[in-house]
Scaffold this motif. Structure first.
Motif, PDB file in Angstrom:
ATOM      1  N   PRO A 120       0.943  -1.132   0.082  1.00  0.00           N
ATOM      2  CA  PRO A 120       0.160  -0.139  -0.091  1.00  0.00           C
ATOM      3  C   PRO A 120       0.856   1.330   0.116  1.00  0.00           C
ATOM      4  O   PRO A 120       0.413   2.140  -0.632  1.00  0.00           O
ATOM      5  CB  PRO A 120      -0.919  -0.092   1.395  1.00  0.00           C
ATOM      6  CG  PRO A 120      -0.388  -1.259   2.003  1.00  0.00           C
ATOM      7  CD  PRO A 120       0.413  -2.133   1.251  1.00  0.00           C
ATOM      8  N   HIS A 127      -8.950   2.162  -2.469  1.00  0.00           N
ATOM      9  CA  HIS A 127      -9.386   1.101  -1.721  1.00  0.00           C
ATOM     10  C   HIS A 127     -10.527   1.517  -0.677  1.00  0.00           C
ATOM     11  O   HIS A 127     -10.271   2.094   0.313  1.00  0.00           O
ATOM     12  CB  HIS A 127      -8.155   0.433  -0.994  1.00  0.00           C
ATOM     13  CG  HIS A 127      -8.719  -0.597  -0.151  1.00  0.00           C
ATOM     14  ND1 HIS A 127      -8.671  -1.860  -0.878  1.00  0.00           N
ATOM     15  CD2 HIS A 127      -8.446  -0.983   1.063  1.00  0.00           C
ATOM     16  CE1 HIS A 127      -8.965  -2.696   0.245  1.00  0.00           C
ATOM     17  NE2 HIS A 127      -8.976  -2.218   1.238  1.00  0.00           N
ATOM     18  N   ASP A 138     -12.232   0.839   2.194  1.00  0.00           N
ATOM     19  CA  ASP A 138     -12.440  -0.068   3.410  1.00  0.00           C
ATOM     20  C   ASP A 138     -13.522  -0.051   4.442  1.00  0.00           C
ATOM     21  O   ASP A 138     -13.334  -0.322   5.584  1.00  0.00           O
ATOM     22  CB  ASP A 138     -11.030  -0.401   4.101  1.00  0.00           C
ATOM     23  CG  ASP A 138     -10.272   0.980   4.008  1.00  0.00           C
ATOM     24  OD1 ASP A 138     -10.914   1.918   3.715  1.00  0.00           O
ATOM     25  OD2 ASP A 138      -9.148   0.903   4.657  1.00  0.00           O
TER      26      ASP A 138
END
Length: 287
Positions: free
Chosen positions: A247, A261, A263
């Motif tokens: 990442p 991303h 999440d």
């Protein structure tokens, strides 16, 4: 200006929690492991002044932002203020167990002092880079249960609570940067943010490792043994630096945005599993 990729339905929710005021903290509160304890303690020392720096860096560029981002900045500030407050309390408990954290605090002061004469946009870019680091670690704390297995319950809840909110506001500094540099080319923006991230990385991890070594020395763990145990913790098991590498590299990709991303499902899972991290409905967030 690059497109704002933060989810339009994102809600940044300040959760007004207080941790550990009446508890007695074990010296090695993290699974009775001095190395893991040193990692979290050294990281916590950076938060009170570091997050105050983040707040000022973002607020310096909030004029003229879109209404949605203005609301997110306000919530970001509320969350960071409470994070600073709770880590001040946590750090006091670290001192109560017998650790001297003054040398670690001096390193934080020295790091911040070096940025004082830099342009405000650089402070925002530094904040953006460090917020990416905190988002990476926050994702780990919520998605890798072994990282907090065996931790004192009160402090495990503190780190999970902090992680939830770091993920929620992980795009605020970045979106503020996109607004502040809206007149720049994509190449200009990438060049500056990439250079700053490399400089931040060159300073951040060596200084945290130095802090860990300082704390471990106070436990009588010194020399190559201390360094070997730190390296195994960071690169072997649980391997938080190893897990962070992919990442971290994503930050340099064209088209990167923290919310590439999504999440939020991890936040919802953490909120449901760790009930103590959820703000009661009648609680009032700190201003």
């Amino acid at each position: 200006m690059a497109k704002d990729r933060t989810p339009v339905d994102l809600e940044i929710t300040p959760r007004g929690r207080r941790f550990g005021r009446d508890s007695q903290q074990p010296r090695w509160w993290m699974n009775n492991d001095p190395v893991a304890t040193a990692f979290y303690n050294a990281l916590s020392v950076t938060f009170p002044k570091g997050e105050a720096y983040f707040i000022e860096a973002v607020k310096a560029h909030r004029d003229g932002v879109p209404p949605k981002l203005e609301r997110e900045i306000r919530a970001f500030v509320q969350q960071e203020v409470m994070h600073s407050r709770e880590h001040v309390a946590f750090n006091r408990k670290v001192v109560e167990t017998g650790y001297d954290i003054a040398p670690l605090e001096r390193v934080v002061d020295e790091s911040l002092e070096k940025t004082r004469d830099r342009p405000p946009l650089i402070a925002l870019c530094v904040t953006m880079a460090l917020e990416h680091y905190t988002a990476i670690l926050a994702h780990q704390f919520l998605s890798v249960p072994e990282l907090l297995n065996g931790a004192d319950r009160e402090w495990a809840d503190l780190w999970r609570w902090h992680a939830i909110e770091e993920i929620e506001h992980k795009g605020v500094a970045y979106d503020t940067w996109l607004h502040a540099t809206r007149g720049w080319s994509r190449w200009q923006r990438w060049t500056v943010k990439a250079r700053v991230m490399l400089l931040v990385t060159m300073m951040f991890w060596p200084r945290r490792i130095r802090g860990m070594r300082d704390l471990l020395a106070q436990d009588g763990i010194t020399g190559w043994r201390a360094l070997a145990r730190i390296n195994w913790y960071l690169w072997g098991r649980p391997g938080q630096l190893r897990r962070a590498l992919k990442p971290w590299l994503a930050y340099f990709l064209p088209g990167f945005h923290p919310w590439n991303h999504d999440d939020r499902p991890l936040i919802r899972l953490a909120d449901s599993e760790y009930e103590d991290a959820v703000m009661p409905r009648n609680a009032v967030p700190a201003e």
